[in-house]
Design a protein around this motif. Sequence first.
Motif, short mmCIF file in Angstrom:
data_model
loop_
_atom_site.label_atom_id
_atom_site.label_comp_id
_atom_site.label_asym_id
_atom_site.label_seq_id
_atom_site.Cartn_x
_atom_site.Cartn_y
_atom_site.Cartn_z
N PRO A 43 0.98 -1.64 0.34
CA PRO A 43 0.18 0.21 0.25
C PRO A 43 0.36 1.25 0.14
O PRO A 43 0.49 2.03 -0.81
CB PRO A 43 -1.06 -0.25 1.45
N VAL A 44 2.03 1.41 0.56
CA VAL A 44 2.74 2.03 0.97
C VAL A 44 3.22 2.24 -1.05
O VAL A 44 3.32 3.51 -1.17
CB VAL A 44 3.76 1.94 1.70
N ARG A 45 4.11 1.21 -1.76
CA ARG A 45 4.24 1.51 -3.08
C ARG A 45 3.74 1.89 -3.80
O ARG A 45 3.55 2.77 -4.79
CB ARG A 45 4.56 0.41 -3.57
N GLU A 46 1.29 1.59 -3.37
CA GLU A 46 0.92 1.90 -4.42
C GLU A 46 1.14 3.28 -4.24
O GLU A 46 0.09 4.42 -5.11
CB GLU A 46 -0.03 1.25 -4.27
N SER A 47 0.82 3.99 -3.45
CA SER A 47 0.16 5.30 -2.81
C SER A 47 0.73 6.12 -3.62
O SER A 47 1.95 6.03 -3.77
CB SER A 47 0.39 5.50 -1.54
N ASP A 48 0.85 7.50 -3.52
CA ASP A 48 1.16 8.48 -4.37
C ASP A 48 1.50 9.33 -2.50
O ASP A 48 2.97 10.64 -2.71
CB ASP A 48 0.28 10.00 -4.00
N ILE A 49 2.14 8.87 -1.20
CA ILE A 49 2.84 8.72 -0.60
C ILE A 49 4.14 9.17 -0.58
O ILE A 49 4.79 8.21 -1.08
CB ILE A 49 2.17 8.65 0.71
N PRO A 50 5.21 10.40 -0.46
CA PRO A 50 6.99 10.40 -1.24
C PRO A 50 7.25 9.68 0.27
O PRO A 50 6.38 9.84 1.48
CB PRO A 50 6.62 11.80 -1.22
N VAL A 51 8.71 9.28 0.10
CA VAL A 51 9.16 8.06 1.29
C VAL A 51 10.66 9.34 0.54
O VAL A 51 10.75 9.44 0.34
CB VAL A 51 9.02 7.02 0.49
N THR A 52 10.99 9.85 2.37
CA THR A 52 12.27 9.79 2.46
C THR A 52 13.41 9.14 3.43
O THR A 52 12.85 8.55 3.65
CB THR A 52 12.17 11.94 2.54
N ASN A 53 14.85 9.47 3.31
CA ASN A 53 15.76 8.25 3.77
C ASN A 53 16.49 9.59 4.15
O ASN A 53 15.94 10.33 3.85
CB ASN A 53 15.93 7.25 2.80
N ALA A 54 17.65 8.91 4.48
CA ALA A 54 18.44 9.63 5.60
C ALA A 54 19.38 9.56 4.64
O ALA A 54 21.12 9.20 5.00
CB ALA A 54 18.81 8.51 6.93
N ARG A 55 19.70 9.62 3.19
CA ARG A 55 20.79 9.61 2.49
C ARG A 55 21.84 10.56 2.64
O ARG A 55 21.38 11.26 3.18
CB ARG A 55 20.41 9.89 1.31
N GLY A 56 22.99 9.46 3.13
CA GLY A 56 24.39 10.70 3.43
C GLY A 56 25.13 11.21 4.34
O GLY A 56 26.05 11.08 4.73
N VAL A 57 24.22 10.23 5.75
CA VAL A 57 24.45 10.20 6.83
C VAL A 57 25.58 9.50 7.34
O VAL A 57 26.34 9.65 8.03
CB VAL A 57 23.19 10.67 7.93
N PHE A 58 25.16 7.90 7.13
CA PHE A 58 26.18 6.78 7.20
C PHE A 58 27.37 6.32 6.80
O PHE A 58 28.10 6.13 6.78
CB PHE A 58 25.12 5.38 7.22
N ASP A 59 26.82 7.52 5.24
CA ASP A 59 28.20 7.26 4.02
C ASP A 59 29.76 7.04 4.09
O ASP A 59 30.22 6.05 4.26
CB ASP A 59 28.08 7.59 3.30
N LEU A 60 30.16 8.06 5.36
CA LEU A 60 31.70 8.48 5.74
C LEU A 60 31.82 7.23 6.02
O LEU A 60 32.63 6.44 6.26
CB LEU A 60 31.85 9.61 5.65
N CYS A 61 30.82 6.91 8.14
CA CYS A 61 31.79 6.26 8.41
C CYS A 61 31.63 4.77 7.61
O CYS A 61 32.07 3.92 8.67
CB CYS A 61 30.77 5.99 9.96
N ILE A 62 30.05 4.85 7.24
CA ILE A 62 30.15 3.15 6.55
C ILE A 62 31.21 2.76 6.15
O ILE A 62 32.56 1.99 5.69
CB ILE A 62 28.54 2.59 6.24
N ALA A 63 31.72 3.80 4.65
CA ALA A 63 33.19 3.15 4.08
C ALA A 63 34.36 3.67 4.49
O ALA A 63 35.49 2.50 4.44
CB ALA A 63 33.10 4.95 2.86
N GLU A 64 34.59 4.41 5.64
CA GLU A 64 35.91 3.57 6.72
C GLU A 64 35.25 2.01 7.53
O GLU A 64 36.75 1.70 7.04
CB GLU A 64 35.57 4.85 7.87
N TYR A 65 34.47 1.72 7.45
CA TYR A 65 34.41 0.24 8.09
C TYR A 65 34.79 -0.68 7.68
O TYR A 65 35.37 -1.52 7.20
CB TYR A 65 32.71 -0.17 8.82
N VAL A 66 34.47 0.04 5.81
CA VAL A 66 34.75 -1.02 4.85
C VAL A 66 36.14 -1.37 4.77
O VAL A 66 36.90 -2.09 4.24
CB VAL A 66 33.99 -1.05 4.21
N LEU A 67 36.91 -0.04 4.48
CA LEU A 67 38.08 0.62 4.59
C LEU A 67 39.01 -0.75 5.27
O LEU A 67 40.27 -1.06 5.28
CB LEU A 67 38.90 1.73 4.25
#
Lengths: 326, 326
Positions: free
Chosen positions: A87-111
């Motif tokens: 029902p969320v997919r099919e609705s017109d309600i926009p979904v936003t996420n936390a893009r960017g917040v975790f990027d650097l620390c996750i990349a550091e973890y991977v390295l």
Amino acid sequence: MPTADAKIVVLTAPGEGLPEGMEALKKEAEVHLAEDGSTLRNAIPGAAVLCVTDFRTDALSEAWAAADNLQWIHATSAGVDALLIPPVRESDIPVTNARGVFDLCIAEYVLGQVISFCKDFAGNLRLQQAQQWVHRETEPVAGRTVLVVGAGSIGRQIGRLCKAVGMAVDGVGRRARSGDDEFGAIYAQADLLSILPDYDFVVIAAPLTPQTEGLFGQAEFKAMHPSARLINIGRGPIVQTTALVAALENGEIDGAALDVFEQEPLPADHPLWGFENVHISAHMAGDFFGWRKALSEQFIENFHRWQAGDPLQNVVDKAQGFIGTN
Amino acid sequence: MPTADAKIVVLTAPGEGLPEGMEALKKEAEVHLAEDGSTLRNAIPGAAVLCVTDFRTDALSEAWAAADNLQWIHATSAGVDALLIPPVRESDIPVTNARGVFDLCIAEYVLGQVISFCKDFAGNLRLQQAQQWVHRETEPVAGRTVLVVGAGSIGRQIGRLCKAVGMAVDGVGRRARSGDDEFGAIYAQADLLSILPDYDFVVIAAPLTPQTEGLFGQAEFKAMHPSARLINIGRGPIVQTTALVAALENGEIDGAALDVFEQEPLPADHPLWGFENVHISAHMAGDFFGWRKALSEQFIENFHRWQAGDPLQNVVDKAQGFIGTN
């Protein structure tokens, strides 16, 4: 329509309480807390905004019928898989996420995991626990090859850091392309099996979608080089756990660093805990000190845009299951 | 004078045998092996070249009087402290070292230790051994400060890698200067105490000389920030071990990664083994697969220069105890 006294429901994991930094919202909105299907069902009527901080939530289905005024759903996570019920997919309600917040620390973890494998830091620690001095030779990092599956903002940051220490980095995205800043080449997911043999490290940084669920199974592990290691910071179900355990037992790959699992928490009796060449962490690669506050601030900033009628930031392409940049 | 049938003595640690890659020399020189004071004393008469692969050797003093034709001493290590006994210092015999061979792998080791501390990889491993899932928050790496004590080729490579992942890197050299490529600033060793409080990580990459021996003692550890970690990949005796153990016990610093020790191997009953916030490795940070062959090739290349009468590469300033670039 945004109103001055908008009702916001914050859906957390049970018992977590209102996340750090969300208190500030109470001055400008009516903030309600929910922590499961039944509390969400009670809170959601009239709510214009739903902010989901529990990335494993299964509460939405139970409460959905009571969502009579919902205009926006925000997830304080990069992955929105748990939210994207039909029902969320099919609705017109926009979904936003936390893009960017975790990027650097996750990349550091991977390295850090890449270097830990090359230098056998886990072996050092086991020898230290045994108070044994054993000189060994270890692997250089520069010149090794990395394939990052998932060319979104987290994958790109991983590529950037690995490249910065002299590794050769390629990516896997929706479609093949060249001339990229972070990646030497980007291959299409359909070509995964044919390119896997070429990499020393394979990093899963993809969102969980119908296209990525179970992507790594028996054939993929057999295709990987026997000296290669898998790093998964995406979502657990992208890997078929049984096939991974078999590949480790059979020496088809040389190790894995896993921050995410099909079942979280990883059960205490799970065989993955016992491999010396597996590094396990508790779904925390991106969770730096202050992450909750940073996530709250990102949500509040987007809330102000919503109040002002400005376009929301980090809107997920619900058909794809992630922000459509690649 | 170089001659076609020059006599070379290779001094190794006891029982090691001729290092990989040195066999090739036998075609162009008379190669003898020695592994302690007495075998060196027997082998050294007539030898024009001494190649020392045991960086801990104490054999030179015993054999020195028999060195009647020595024209060049090469060390297959970055540190030449064990070689620089008074008669070597006072002689005209050039000493060369293995500058460059270990730089990158040592820098990778240091960056890996930095990330391991920030992400608590050792804590992950201990929890894994206990089969426990415990989510924690961890530290970002980008933006943290590093002080590299020793601005030679190893220190500079460490600076380069730390900078590449977004850390703020300063150095300590013989004299203060600015406008450096790798380091934000280079401070003089005399200013060490006043600058130590400012750094999250302090890396010792200096050679062992009368000026650096015992450089890190009680006052230096008290000056460091309580959340700071020490990384030593230089030489053990640059750190006063008793003071380090006390600083760790008293929480004056938050951890240490140690690849080198005053006494090597580190004795099995040494207290350093037991600290959870100490990472121990067996003097191996730079020893990548193939390192012995790479060192032999570097020596043979220099031998060809010596045979041809060309200037030797990597000549150590014997008064300073290292190659004088900083």
